[in-house]
Design a protein around this motif. Structure first.
Motif, mmCIF file in Angstrom:
data_model
loop_
_atom_site.group_PDB
_atom_site.id
_atom_site.type_symbol
_atom_site.label_atom_id
_atom_site.label_comp_id
_atom_site.label_asym_id
_atom_site.label_seq_id
_atom_site.Cartn_x
_atom_site.Cartn_y
_atom_site.Cartn_z
ATOM 1 N N SER A 240 0.870 -1.169 0.000
ATOM 2 C CA SER A 240 0.000 0.000 0.000
ATOM 3 C C SER A 240 0.903 1.214 0.000
ATOM 4 C CB SER A 240 -0.906 -0.011 1.231
ATOM 5 O OG SER A 240 -1.729 1.144 1.264
ATOM 6 N N GLY A 241 0.836 1.987 -1.066
ATOM 7 C CA GLY A 241 1.796 3.072 -1.212
ATOM 8 C C GLY A 241 3.191 2.490 -1.314
ATOM 9 N N ARG A 242 4.069 2.899 -0.437
ATOM 10 C CA ARG A 242 5.429 2.358 -0.411
ATOM 11 C C ARG A 242 5.619 1.330 0.697
ATOM 12 N NH1 ARG A 242 9.241 5.267 -3.301
ATOM 13 N NH2 ARG A 242 8.497 7.198 -4.245
ATOM 14 N N SER A 243 4.546 1.011 1.401
ATOM 15 C CA SER A 243 4.639 0.116 2.548
ATOM 16 C C SER A 243 4.269 -1.304 2.152
ATOM 17 C CB SER A 243 3.704 0.607 3.656
ATOM 18 O OG SER A 243 3.739 -0.264 4.752
ATOM 19 N N ALA A 244 5.164 -2.256 2.451
ATOM 20 C CA ALA A 244 4.928 -3.659 2.143
ATOM 21 C C ALA A 244 4.818 -4.470 3.431
ATOM 22 C CB ALA A 244 6.052 -4.210 1.276
ATOM 23 N N ASN A 245 4.017 -5.507 3.360
ATOM 24 C CA ASN A 245 3.799 -6.387 4.504
ATOM 25 C C ASN A 245 3.931 -7.827 4.033
ATOM 26 O OD1 ASN A 245 2.826 -7.128 7.190
ATOM 27 N ND2 ASN A 245 0.959 -7.750 6.146
ATOM 28 N N TYR A 246 4.637 -8.656 4.811
ATOM 29 C CA TYR A 246 4.897 -10.039 4.412
ATOM 30 C C TYR A 246 4.505 -11.021 5.508
ATOM 31 C CZ TYR A 246 7.904 -7.953 0.826
ATOM 32 O OH TYR A 246 8.390 -7.226 -0.238
ATOM 33 N N ALA A 247 4.091 -12.201 5.083
ATOM 34 C CA ALA A 247 3.924 -13.298 6.020
ATOM 35 C C ALA A 247 5.306 -13.703 6.527
ATOM 36 C CB ALA A 247 3.256 -14.481 5.333
ATOM 37 N N ASP A 248 5.380 -14.131 7.788
ATOM 38 C CA ASP A 248 6.672 -14.513 8.359
ATOM 39 C C ASP A 248 7.344 -15.615 7.537
ATOM 40 O OD1 ASP A 248 5.664 -14.133 11.854
ATOM 41 O OD2 ASP A 248 6.407 -12.679 10.396
ATOM 42 N N SER A 249 6.541 -16.498 6.961
ATOM 43 C CA SER A 249 7.082 -17.649 6.245
ATOM 44 C C SER A 249 7.806 -17.269 4.952
ATOM 45 C CB SER A 249 5.965 -18.650 5.932
ATOM 46 O OG SER A 249 4.958 -18.033 5.141
ATOM 47 N N VAL A 250 7.579 -16.057 4.452
ATOM 48 C CA VAL A 250 8.212 -15.667 3.179
ATOM 49 C C VAL A 250 9.171 -14.497 3.331
ATOM 50 C CG1 VAL A 250 6.150 -16.486 1.961
ATOM 51 C CG2 VAL A 250 6.425 -14.037 2.412
ATOM 52 N N LYS A 251 9.266 -13.923 4.517
ATOM 53 C CA LYS A 251 10.159 -12.777 4.721
ATOM 54 C C LYS A 251 11.589 -13.140 4.353
ATOM 55 C CE LYS A 251 7.612 -10.240 8.289
ATOM 56 N NZ LYS A 251 7.553 -9.872 9.715
ATOM 57 N N GLY A 252 12.236 -12.244 3.616
ATOM 58 C CA GLY A 252 13.612 -12.476 3.211
ATOM 59 C C GLY A 252 13.745 -13.291 1.941
ATOM 60 N N ARG A 253 12.641 -13.896 1.490
ATOM 61 C CA ARG A 253 12.687 -14.707 0.258
ATOM 62 C C ARG A 253 11.824 -14.113 -0.850
ATOM 63 N NH1 ARG A 253 10.603 -19.691 0.259
ATOM 64 N NH2 ARG A 253 9.079 -19.278 1.899
ATOM 65 N N PHE A 254 10.703 -13.511 -0.484
ATOM 66 C CA PHE A 254 9.770 -12.949 -1.457
ATOM 67 C C PHE A 254 9.820 -11.426 -1.395
ATOM 68 C CE2 PHE A 254 6.453 -16.656 -1.558
ATOM 69 C CZ PHE A 254 7.488 -17.552 -1.813
ATOM 70 N N THR A 255 9.623 -10.795 -2.551
ATOM 71 C CA THR A 255 9.574 -9.339 -2.620
ATOM 72 C C THR A 255 8.378 -8.916 -3.468
ATOM 73 O OG1 THR A 255 11.982 -9.177 -2.473
ATOM 74 C CG2 THR A 255 10.792 -7.229 -3.241
ATOM 75 N N ILE A 256 7.522 -8.077 -2.886
ATOM 76 C CA ILE A 256 6.383 -7.546 -3.619
ATOM 77 C C ILE A 256 6.737 -6.154 -4.126
ATOM 78 C CG2 ILE A 256 5.264 -6.559 -1.560
ATOM 79 C CD1 ILE A 256 2.562 -7.385 -2.812
ATOM 80 N N SER A 257 6.280 -5.851 -5.318
ATOM 81 C CA SER A 257 6.522 -4.524 -5.871
ATOM 82 C C SER A 257 5.330 -4.132 -6.747
ATOM 83 C CB SER A 257 7.813 -4.489 -6.683
ATOM 84 O OG SER A 257 7.741 -5.396 -7.771
ATOM 85 N N ARG A 258 5.228 -2.840 -7.013
ATOM 86 C CA ARG A 258 4.131 -2.343 -7.828
ATOM 87 C C ARG A 258 4.690 -1.602 -9.033
ATOM 88 N NH1 ARG A 258 1.134 2.557 -4.798
ATOM 89 N NH2 ARG A 258 0.574 2.978 -6.951
ATOM 90 N N ASP A 259 3.855 -1.487 -10.032
ATOM 91 C CA ASP A 259 4.227 -0.768 -11.243
ATOM 92 C C ASP A 259 3.818 0.687 -11.083
ATOM 93 O OD1 ASP A 259 4.056 0.296 -13.996
ATOM 94 O OD2 ASP A 259 4.489 -1.763 -14.557
ATOM 95 N N ASN A 260 4.708 1.600 -11.388
ATOM 96 C CA ASN A 260 4.400 3.022 -11.237
ATOM 97 C C ASN A 260 3.562 3.569 -12.387
ATOM 98 O OD1 ASN A 260 5.766 3.361 -8.782
ATOM 99 N ND2 ASN A 260 7.718 3.548 -9.846
ATOM 100 N N GLY A 261 3.564 2.870 -13.521
ATOM 101 C CA GLY A 261 2.873 3.383 -14.691
ATOM 102 C C GLY A 261 1.481 2.827 -14.905
ATOM 103 N N LYS A 262 1.181 1.709 -14.263
ATOM 104 C CA LYS A 262 -0.128 1.096 -14.419
ATOM 105 C C LYS A 262 -0.484 0.370 -13.136
ATOM 106 C CE LYS A 262 1.950 -2.978 -16.595
ATOM 107 N NZ LYS A 262 1.986 -3.820 -17.806
ATOM 108 N N ILE A 263 -1.714 -0.080 -13.055
ATOM 109 C CA ILE A 263 -2.148 -0.776 -11.842
ATOM 110 C C ILE A 263 -1.761 -2.232 -11.979
ATOM 111 C CG2 ILE A 263 -4.104 -1.378 -10.396
ATOM 112 C CD1 ILE A 263 -5.395 1.243 -11.151
ATOM 113 N N ALA A 264 -0.624 -2.564 -11.403
ATOM 114 C CA ALA A 264 -0.083 -3.913 -11.490
ATOM 115 C C ALA A 264 0.803 -4.169 -10.278
ATOM 116 C CB ALA A 264 0.721 -4.098 -12.768
#
Length: 118
Positions: free
Chosen positions: A52-76
């Motif tokens: 949400s915005g620049r803030s990301a939240n992760y499940a403990d089981s995936v922290k350090g392994r998964f990275t979520i990101s968003r597209d600045n030009g479109k809703i993705a």
């Protein structure tokens, strides 16, 4: 009708990587948060990561392994999954939340299968 379209799932060996993508249809012009959930056979759907915005939240089981990101030009939104484990095997669903008139509206993708196996 508003839609979320996912791609990028597949079969990968333990320790491998996959990148999931989710794009919203043009009828969705704004959102409050986007994220990824997953559901393994016989289990409830669980949160993997949200952004949400620049803030990301992760499940403990995936922290350090998964990275979520968003597209600045479109809703993705994207999910980079590294060091995958067999327990990451599940159907992964994209989620988008809009707050309209103070009420949350949830949109879901159709799901993409991720299988981690040797």
């Amino acid at each position: 009708q508003a839609q979320l379209v996912e791609s990028g799932g597949g079969l990968v060996q333990p320790g491998g990587s996959l990148r999931l993508s989710c794009a919203a249809s043009k009828s969705i012009v704004s959102f409050n948060s986007m994220g990824w959930y997953r559901q393994a056979p016989g289990k409830q759907r669980e949160l993997v990561a949200t952004i949400s915005g620049r803030s990301a939240n992760y499940a403990d089981s995936v922290k350090g392994r998964f990275t979520i990101s968003r597209d600045n030009g479109k809703i993705a939104v994207y999910l980079q999954m590294n060091s995958l484990k067999p327990e990451d095997t599940a159907i992964y669903y994209c989620n988008l939340v809009q707050i309209l008139a103070g009420l949350p509206h949830n949109y879901w993708g159709q799901g993409t299968q991720v299988t981690v196996s040797s």
